[in-house]
Design a protein around this motif. Structure first.
Motif, short mmCIF file in Angstrom:
data_model
loop_
_atom_site.label_atom_id
_atom_site.label_comp_id
_atom_site.label_asym_id
_atom_site.label_seq_id
_atom_site.Cartn_x
_atom_site.Cartn_y
_atom_site.Cartn_z
N TYR A 62 0.80 -1.11 0.00
CA TYR A 62 0.03 0.32 -0.03
C TYR A 62 0.88 1.25 -0.07
CZ TYR A 62 0.86 0.29 5.04
OH TYR A 62 1.22 0.56 6.54
N LYS A 63 2.05 0.98 0.67
CA LYS A 63 2.71 2.44 0.74
C LYS A 63 3.39 2.74 -0.63
CE LYS A 63 4.61 2.27 5.24
NZ LYS A 63 5.30 2.21 6.21
N GLU A 64 3.81 1.95 -1.57
CA GLU A 64 4.32 1.99 -2.91
C GLU A 64 3.08 2.29 -3.61
OE1 GLU A 64 5.64 -1.05 -6.54
OE2 GLU A 64 5.63 -1.71 -4.23
N ASP A 65 2.09 1.89 -3.57
CA ASP A 65 0.86 2.29 -4.38
C ASP A 65 0.18 3.82 -3.94
OD1 ASP A 65 1.00 -0.06 -5.63
OD2 ASP A 65 -0.50 -0.99 -4.43
N ILE A 66 0.18 4.06 -2.79
CA ILE A 66 -0.38 5.38 -2.41
C ILE A 66 0.61 6.41 -2.87
CG2 ILE A 66 -0.74 6.90 -0.44
CD1 ILE A 66 -2.12 4.09 0.85
N LYS A 67 2.07 6.08 -3.00
CA LYS A 67 3.02 6.87 -3.44
C LYS A 67 2.47 7.16 -4.92
CE LYS A 67 7.99 7.79 -3.08
NZ LYS A 67 8.32 8.16 -4.41
N LEU A 68 2.34 6.06 -5.55
CA LEU A 68 1.99 6.67 -6.91
C LEU A 68 0.80 7.43 -7.14
CD1 LEU A 68 2.97 2.80 -8.40
CD2 LEU A 68 3.93 4.96 -9.04
N PHE A 69 -0.29 7.05 -6.35
CA PHE A 69 -1.49 7.94 -6.35
C PHE A 69 -1.07 9.49 -6.01
CE2 PHE A 69 -3.94 3.91 -4.63
CZ PHE A 69 -3.88 3.38 -5.91
N ALA A 70 -0.35 9.48 -4.97
CA ALA A 70 0.14 11.05 -4.60
C ALA A 70 0.77 11.57 -5.78
CB ALA A 70 1.14 11.00 -3.58
N ASP A 71 1.45 10.58 -6.55
CA ASP A 71 2.62 11.16 -7.67
C ASP A 71 1.50 11.87 -8.81
OD1 ASP A 71 4.39 11.81 -9.41
OD2 ASP A 71 4.98 9.67 -10.08
N MET A 72 0.27 11.02 -8.95
CA MET A 72 -0.67 11.46 -9.94
C MET A 72 -1.46 12.74 -9.47
SD MET A 72 -2.74 8.48 -11.64
CE MET A 72 -2.41 7.15 -10.65
N GLY A 73 -1.23 13.10 -8.18
CA GLY A 73 -2.02 14.31 -7.69
C GLY A 73 -3.29 14.15 -7.10
N PHE A 74 -3.65 12.71 -6.74
CA PHE A 74 -4.93 12.36 -6.17
C PHE A 74 -5.38 13.26 -4.94
CE2 PHE A 74 -5.85 7.71 -7.06
CZ PHE A 74 -5.74 7.97 -8.44
N LYS A 75 -6.58 13.74 -4.79
CA LYS A 75 -7.08 14.57 -3.69
C LYS A 75 -7.66 13.51 -2.93
CE LYS A 75 -6.32 18.81 -5.95
NZ LYS A 75 -4.77 18.83 -6.20
N VAL A 76 -8.26 12.56 -3.23
CA VAL A 76 -8.94 11.54 -2.62
C VAL A 76 -8.60 10.34 -2.77
CG1 VAL A 76 -10.90 11.98 -4.20
CG2 VAL A 76 -11.44 10.95 -1.94
N LEU A 77 -8.75 9.04 -1.93
CA LEU A 77 -8.60 7.84 -2.44
C LEU A 77 -9.94 7.05 -1.82
CD1 LEU A 77 -7.20 5.47 -3.74
CD2 LEU A 77 -6.05 5.01 -1.40
N ARG A 78 -10.54 6.50 -2.53
CA ARG A 78 -11.74 5.72 -2.11
C ARG A 78 -11.28 4.22 -1.93
NH1 ARG A 78 -16.49 3.00 -5.24
NH2 ARG A 78 -17.68 1.82 -3.43
N PHE A 79 -11.36 3.73 -0.88
CA PHE A 79 -11.08 2.19 -0.39
C PHE A 79 -11.98 1.71 0.52
CE2 PHE A 79 -9.08 2.87 3.78
CZ PHE A 79 -8.76 4.36 3.51
#
Ligand code: BG6
Length: 466
Positions: A62-79
């Protein structure tokens, strides 16, 4: 078009990505015995063929994945939270601390990057014990088990999580009772009475979750979540129009109760015709008056309806199907692609309720090919970019029409296991995961072309859409 607070992001669900199906005290969920999604038989025990047991190993990555989401500029993550990580059987009183810790870490990791968590409390993952012993949501006692689970997670994550959803695609209970409500009795042995009674239990539980959330976290915003499908009448024949109105009500029944806090007037006749009498307990009506703060929905496709569907070619679709629309193209899985349908459904909901909307699922399931360009492994998924671009343009038009939209989370922002077919080759992500239907693969992550495109969409707040 999109306001500055617009929540751009992506969506995933525990059972489709986490894997680690027995780790740290997790109990089994119905998904662990559904190796074929909704299209095939269930297994007695979890079997290796079930890709969800490993998923994409989000539990460890999850750390690696959330870093990638942050890299895309996500403002929100639905899980979603897997209920069976917190309460392995579902009916215990004391939670599993390790499960609570895991989601706390996921939440903290999101917050570290300024990503708002948007949590689904129940996403097609009822604890298996509740399915086996109680036949899932057919049994009223699930309301109190769910309430206990909600209280525990609300108290634990208060102050960190503002946005919550109750049941994923709650209207699916009528179509797929196992996936939607943990009901092990086969659908052909269930009556309409059984299905609507189970729906009633979920609706009461959903309203109780709203009430609790507001008590425990006064700033929380809680939404319902429905499978949003647009129904067009196949012809201008008034018979087809009335059929279309009835199909709309299969969905609106759920939003009407969530938003207006009571059963809609048309249910009187509907229930009479179907021979249904909902068993209500004292206090249920009052509980239902705890209405949601916003409406969230998935949108992938539209369909046509007709009084006599046998006259036409049938279409395939997301958990529901209708008649093929001759004006639309379809995905590799036969779902008809209709960006304007998104504008239509947004207007439909908003005209009816004047409540903020949140598009929490939308995307294209497609077969991707990993190729090498200038030494970088990438997927050239222009088809996905086109699909998403066109839907976002229509969402922008809905906003111009006057609809209040809080945000947009594209489904399966990282490849994950499909819900309906349990395949991995049906990919939705901006991030490719090296795992195949036969279970092989390194689980390495690779950015697709759409990754860079979506990053630009978020950065420009939708200005780069065409
Ligand atoms: C929605 C579900 O119905 O559609 C998701 O909430 C699901 O869980 C998504 O994955 C796409 O459907 P599928 O069957 O292609 O995975």
């Amino acid at each position: 078009m999109f306001n500055n607070n617009f929540l751009w992001g992506g969506a995933i669900a525990a059972n489709q990505c986490e894997g680690a199906y027995l780790e740290d005290g997790k109990g089994l969920s119905i998904q662990d015995i559904m190796p074929n999604g909704i299209v095939g038989a269930i297994s007695e025990e979890p079997i290796e063929d079930n890709l969800k047991l490993v998923g994409i190993d989000f539990y460890h990555k999850y750390k690696e994945d959330i870093k990638l989401f942050a890299d895309m500029g996500f403002k929100v993550l639905r899980f979603s939270i897997a209920w069976s990580r917190i309460f392995p059987k579902g009916d215990e009183l004391e939670p599993n601390e390790k499960g609570l810790e895991f989601y706390e870490n996921v939440i903290d990791e999101c917050l570290k990057y300024g990503i708002e968590p948007l949590i689904t409390l129940s996403h097609y993952e009822t604890p298996l014990h509740l399915a086996k012993v109680y036949d899932g949501w057919r049994d009223r006692r699930l309301i109190e088990f769910f309430e206990n689970y909600c209280r525990v997670v609300f108290e634990r994550y208060r102050g960190k999580v503002k946005y919550w959803l109750t049941f994923n695609e709650i209207n699916s209970v009528l179509h797929f009772p196992l996936m939607g409500a943990g009901i092990l009795t086969p659908k052909d042995k269930l009556t309409k009475q059984d299905l609507y009674q189970a729906a009633h239990h979920e609706l009461v539980a959903s309203a109780l979750a709203v009430k609790l959330a507001h008590e425990i976290m006064p700033n929380a915003k809680v939404g319902c979540m429905v499978l949003g499908v647009v129904n067009y009448p196949m012809t201008p024949n008034p018979d087809d129009m009335i059929t279309s109105m009835e199909r709309d009500r299969d969905l609106m029944f759920f939003t009407d109760i969530h938003v207006r806090g009571k059963y809609p007037s048309y249910t009187k006749k509907l229930f009479k015709d179907l021979g249904i009498s909902i068993k209500m307990e004292d206090g249920d009506e009052e509980i239902l008056r705890n209405t949601v703060d916003f409406i969230s929905f998935s949108y992938y496709m539209s369909k046509c309806t007709a009084k006599d569907i046998n006259k036409y070619e049938k279409g395939r679709g997301n958990l529901t199907s209708g008649v093929k629309n001759p004006y639309l193209k379809e995905s590799e899985w036969g779902w008809q692609i209709d960006p304007q349908g998104l504008r239509y459904i947004c207007n439909y909901f908003y005209d009816r309720y004047q409540k903020p909307l949140f598009v929490v699922e939308n995307g294209l399931g497609a077969m991707d090919k990993l190729v090498e360009v200038n030494g970088e492994k990438i997927v050239l998924d222009d088809y996905r970019i086109e699909y998403l671009n066109d839907h976002l343009v229509e969402l922008g038009k809905a906003i111009e029409d006057g609809v209040e939209v809080m945000g947009y989370t594209s489904w399966g922002c990282i490849d994950l296991v499909s819900a309906s077919t349990a395949e991995l080759k049906k990919r939705y992500g901006f991030i490719y995961v090296d795992r195949n239907d036969d279970g092989t693969g390194s689980l390495e992550r690779y950015k697709k072309k759409s990754f860079y495109w979506y990053k630009e969409v978020i950065k420009s707040n939708g200005e780069n859409l065409k």
